[in-house]
Design an enzyme around this catalytic site. Sequence first.
Site, PDB file in Angstrom:
ATOM      1  N   ASP A  72       0.821  -1.202   0.000  1.00 16.85           N
ATOM      2  CA  ASP A  72       0.000   0.000   0.000  1.00 16.85           C
ATOM      3  C   ASP A  72       0.860   1.259   0.000  1.00 16.85           C
ATOM      4  OD1 ASP A  72      -2.387  -1.363   0.026  1.00 16.85           O
ATOM      5  OD2 ASP A  72      -2.640  -1.267   2.201  1.00 16.85           O
TER       6      ASP A  72
ATOM      7  N   TYR B 288       7.066  -9.659   6.817  1.00 19.44           N
ATOM      8  CA  TYR B 288       7.056  -8.223   7.052  1.00 19.44           C
ATOM      9  C   TYR B 288       7.660  -7.914   8.415  1.00 19.44           C
ATOM     10  CZ  TYR B 288       3.838  -7.118   3.162  1.00 19.44           C
ATOM     11  OH  TYR B 288       3.262  -6.936   1.930  1.00 19.44           O
TER      12      TYR B 288
END
Length: 292
Positions: A64, A125
């Site tokens: 994003d 992540y």
Amino acid sequence: MSDEVQPGFVRVRLDLSYDGTDFHGWAKQAGGKRTVQGEIEDALRTVTRSRDTTYELTVAGRTDAGVHARGQVAHVDLPRELWAEHREKLLKRLAGRLSRDVRIWSAVEAPAGFDARFSAIWRRYAYRVTDAPGGVDPLLRGHVLWHDWPLDVAAMNEAAKALLGEHDFAAYCKKREGATTIRTLQELSLVRGDDGIVTATVRADAFCHNMVRSLIGALLFVGDGHRPVEWPGKVLAAGVRDSAVHVVRPHGLTLEEVGYPADDQLAARNLAARNRRTLPGAAAVEGCVTCD
């Protein structure tokens, strides 16, 4: 674009990094917004002198706006003659063309069956946050979130245990029409470094939209004492979005690494990742691999 490599083309694997601060995410968007995909495709078209031809990239994790990547992976299918002509100097030419907030470190011919998105078996992540009373080190402000309450990392790790495994993460995902929210969370752990920064490691086979940042938002509420240790697990079990779960800001999140199986298992993984995914007793839902 076909998932198969067309005759006369070669599939090229790209390993890359970017600072997401000034990008509107990975994927190309209408209206001329700056994106990582758009910038790389433009650079590739220029350095290969392809004029009006755009060779589209497929990525392992569509990050994003504001999210960074250290170990992103993509692939692009190029005409074999074009690849043969430019492969030796491609990296240097791209480095000269790309902005300094995106770098391609490797461009190699991919093994048979490789698909940057569907061949991946996990994405890892890291989310970084500090609870230092004085805030974030100015040199790290674009990559570390400031949380202005003291955090109990042990409580956060205890709460994370209930979230591990295969579940329907609908309570922690932004719903997308026709996409499943069933995921296998393989690791969720937090460590406070000597510098006081708390790094959360989050690894799963795939992530649905906003999943990582929602999970971190829930754990922060446990860490600062606003919710009990059991709360994130109860939210998961409820299966619906809870207004108390905040999606934390994107700048603390970095895609660190993407994992792939051995070369002889790439094609099988590619196929399996496209299959319908269900939990026991649930109706089948078309698989989807999207990321934060």
